[in-house]
Design an enzyme around this catalytic site. Structure first.
Site, PDB file in Angstrom:
ATOM      1  N   ASN A  13       0.863  -1.181   0.000  1.00 55.39           N
ATOM      2  CA  ASN A  13       0.000   0.000   0.000  1.00 55.39           C
ATOM      3  C   ASN A  13       0.903   1.236   0.000  1.00 55.39           C
ATOM      4  O   ASN A  13       1.455   1.602   1.033  1.00 55.39           O
ATOM      5  CB  ASN A  13      -0.900  -0.037   1.249  1.00 55.39           C
ATOM      6  CG  ASN A  13      -1.779   1.200   1.357  1.00 55.39           C
ATOM      7  OD1 ASN A  13      -1.867   1.994   0.415  1.00 55.39           O
ATOM      8  ND2 ASN A  13      -2.424   1.363   2.499  1.00 55.39           N
ATOM      9  N   LYS A  15       0.078   4.231  -0.418  1.00 54.27           N
ATOM     10  CA  LYS A  15      -0.624   5.412   0.113  1.00 54.27           C
ATOM     11  C   LYS A  15      -0.394   6.636  -0.804  1.00 54.27           C
ATOM     12  O   LYS A  15      -0.328   6.463  -2.014  1.00 54.27           O
ATOM     13  CB  LYS A  15      -0.183   5.693   1.545  1.00 54.27           C
ATOM     14  CG  LYS A  15      -0.290   4.452   2.433  1.00 54.27           C
ATOM     15  CD  LYS A  15      -0.151   4.763   3.877  1.00 54.27           C
ATOM     16  CE  LYS A  15      -0.110   3.465   4.664  1.00 54.27           C
ATOM     17  NZ  LYS A  15      -0.223   3.666   6.100  1.00 54.27           N
ATOM     18  N   HIS A 106      -9.764   0.950   4.892  1.00 58.64           N
ATOM     19  CA  HIS A 106      -8.485   1.217   5.569  1.00 58.64           C
ATOM     20  C   HIS A 106      -8.753   2.220   6.703  1.00 58.64           C
ATOM     21  O   HIS A 106      -9.567   3.134   6.555  1.00 58.64           O
ATOM     22  CB  HIS A 106      -7.477   1.787   4.569  1.00 58.64           C
ATOM     23  CG  HIS A 106      -6.079   1.816   5.113  1.00 58.64           C
ATOM     24  ND1 HIS A 106      -5.665   2.778   6.004  1.00 58.64           N
ATOM     25  CD2 HIS A 106      -5.025   0.994   4.931  1.00 58.64           C
ATOM     26  CE1 HIS A 106      -4.409   2.539   6.342  1.00 58.64           C
ATOM     27  NE2 HIS A 106      -4.001   1.457   5.706  1.00 58.64           N
ATOM     28  N   GLU A 108      -7.228   4.693   7.674  1.00 57.04           N
ATOM     29  CA  GLU A 108      -7.037   6.102   7.302  1.00 57.04           C
ATOM     30  C   GLU A 108      -8.285   6.645   6.592  1.00 57.04           C
ATOM     31  O   GLU A 108      -8.648   7.810   6.758  1.00 57.04           O
ATOM     32  CB  GLU A 108      -5.777   6.247   6.432  1.00 57.04           C
ATOM     33  CG  GLU A 108      -4.518   6.072   7.279  1.00 57.04           C
ATOM     34  CD  GLU A 108      -3.304   5.567   6.528  1.00 57.04           C
ATOM     35  OE1 GLU A 108      -3.279   5.607   5.284  1.00 57.04           O
ATOM     36  OE2 GLU A 108      -2.359   5.105   7.209  1.00 57.04           O
ATOM     37  N   GLU A 178      -5.629  -5.022  10.494  1.00 58.12           N
ATOM     38  CA  GLU A 178      -4.616  -4.003  10.722  1.00 58.12           C
ATOM     39  C   GLU A 178      -4.914  -3.263  12.019  1.00 58.12           C
ATOM     40  O   GLU A 178      -5.709  -2.298  12.012  1.00 58.12           O
ATOM     41  CB  GLU A 178      -4.613  -3.002   9.569  1.00 58.12           C
ATOM     42  CG  GLU A 178      -4.340  -3.607   8.211  1.00 58.12           C
ATOM     43  CD  GLU A 178      -3.767  -2.575   7.259  1.00 58.12           C
ATOM     44  OE1 GLU A 178      -2.643  -2.760   6.813  1.00 58.12           O
ATOM     45  OE2 GLU A 178      -4.438  -1.566   6.983  1.00 58.12           O
ATOM     46  N   GLY A 184       2.134   2.190  10.726  1.00 57.81           N
ATOM     47  CA  GLY A 184       3.102   3.278  10.578  1.00 57.81           C
ATOM     48  C   GLY A 184       3.799   3.676  11.865  1.00 57.81           C
ATOM     49  O   GLY A 184       4.442   4.727  11.937  1.00 57.81           O
ATOM     50  N   SER A 222       3.139  -2.264  10.333  1.00 57.87           N
ATOM     51  CA  SER A 222       4.595  -2.282  10.497  1.00 57.87           C
ATOM     52  C   SER A 222       5.224  -3.636  10.161  1.00 57.87           C
ATOM     53  O   SER A 222       6.151  -4.082  10.833  1.00 57.87           O
ATOM     54  CB  SER A 222       4.974  -1.836  11.916  1.00 57.87           C
ATOM     55  OG  SER A 222       4.531  -0.513  12.141  1.00 57.87           O
TER      56      SER A 222
HETATM   57  C1  PEP Z   1      -1.034   0.182   6.063  1.00 57.05           C
HETATM   58  O1  PEP Z   1      -1.227   1.376   6.078  1.00 57.05           O
HETATM   59  O2  PEP Z   1      -1.822  -0.562   5.464  1.00 57.05           O
HETATM   60  C2  PEP Z   1       0.123  -0.340   6.791  1.00 57.05           C
HETATM   61  C3  PEP Z   1       0.081  -1.566   7.181  1.00 57.05           C
HETATM   62  O3  PEP Z   1       1.162   0.540   7.017  1.00 57.05           O
HETATM   63  P1  PEP Z   1       2.580   0.199   7.705  1.00 57.05           P
HETATM   64  O4  PEP Z   1       3.079  -1.088   7.127  1.00 57.05           O
HETATM   65  O5  PEP Z   1       3.443   1.365   7.358  1.00 57.05           O
HETATM   66  O6  PEP Z   1       2.329   0.083   9.169  1.00 57.05           O
END
Ligand code: PEP
Length: 263
Positions: A13, A15, A106, A108, A178, A184, A222
């Protein structure tokens, strides 16, 4: 009891990243890594999710790749078809541009752009009706985890979509767990905690549909090469949705390799 074998998915992803020149470099490096040592398609599906503006260009750049890379849109409109909806991209327009999958829900989108369960259901309905595969993201906040509400929150998010997914459409749903506190932040759920939640999600899905036993449930938050092998070893973790680490070709490749080799 072991369920059916599930080919893992590793999806990057991107983003609202990166600039075009950096994206080009990223694709080139990833193609080179796959050329040097391919990851068999039967061992791991790989997808990337660039900004909508670049979906077609990135797809073209991967056209001579040694294996197929799925294009995943980061979002879609709650409105179907075509029409006077300034700024929107419908499921049909994505499908018409050979996009195969789309992220929905997601955190976000839920937190920053106000995507409510009702809006997410409209998006899911449109995506499935257009023949897209949906990567449906669920996950609890830190507050919900600390107050013992993690499982309830996530299972509620699964139940939220049960009324719009038709029985024959469940095989077009991939779930991505998630935990919001792990996105992040550099913090990852321990493999034990992640596996426990994935097992609960599978149980919940299986109560809704017989397809639940064979559905891919990805972990996100992460994920990096250093923790991918341990996560991949968990029986109900069938891949990863990768944010930050997917912007580095070698890290992303190693995560895909970890799932391909471990599953
Ligand atoms: C994401 O935003 O889907 C995600 C998992 O981000 P990160 O791997 O940076 O934590």
């Amino acid at each position: 009891m072991s369920g059916p074998a599930i080919t893992p998915w590793v999806v990057g992803n991107w983003k609202m990243n990166p600039m075009r020149a950096d994206a080009k470099q990223l694709v080139q490096e990833l193609k080179q890594l796959l050329l040097n040592q391919n990851i068999e398609e039967s061992k791991c599906h790989i997808g990337v999710s660039p900004v909508a503006l670049e979906l077609q260009s990135i797809q073209a750049q991967f056209s001579d790749c040694s294996r197929s890379i799925s294009m995943v849109a980061q979002d879609l409109s709650r409105v179907a078809g075509t029409g006077a909806y300034t700024g929107e991209i419908s499921a049909e327009l994505l499908k018409d541009s050979a996009v195969e999958c789309v992220l929905v829900g997601h955190s976000e989108r839920r937190e920053v752009f106000g995507d409510t369960p009702a809006v997410l259901n409209e998006k899911i309905k449109n995506a499935l009706n257009a023949g897209l595969t949906v990567i449906y993201c669920v996950g609890e906040s830190l507050e919900q985890r600390e107050s013992g509400q993690a499982e309830h929150t996530v299972l509620q998010q699964i139940c939220d979509i049960a009324s719009v997914v038709q029985p024959e459409q469940w095989n077009k749903i991939i779930v991505a767990y998630e935990p919001i506190w792990a996105i992040g932040t550099g913090k990852t759920a321990s493999p034990e905690d992640a596996q426990a939640m994935h097992a609960k999600i599978r149980e919940g899905l299986s109560q809704i549909s017989p397809a639940g036993q064979g559905m891919a449930i990805l972990y996100g938050g992460s994920v990096k090469p250093e923790n991918a092998v341990e996560l991949a070893a968990c029986p109900d973790i069938n891949g990863a949705l990768v944010g930050g680490a997917s912007l580095n070709a070698e890290s992303f490749y190693k995560i895909a390799q970890a799932f391909a080799n471990t599953k």
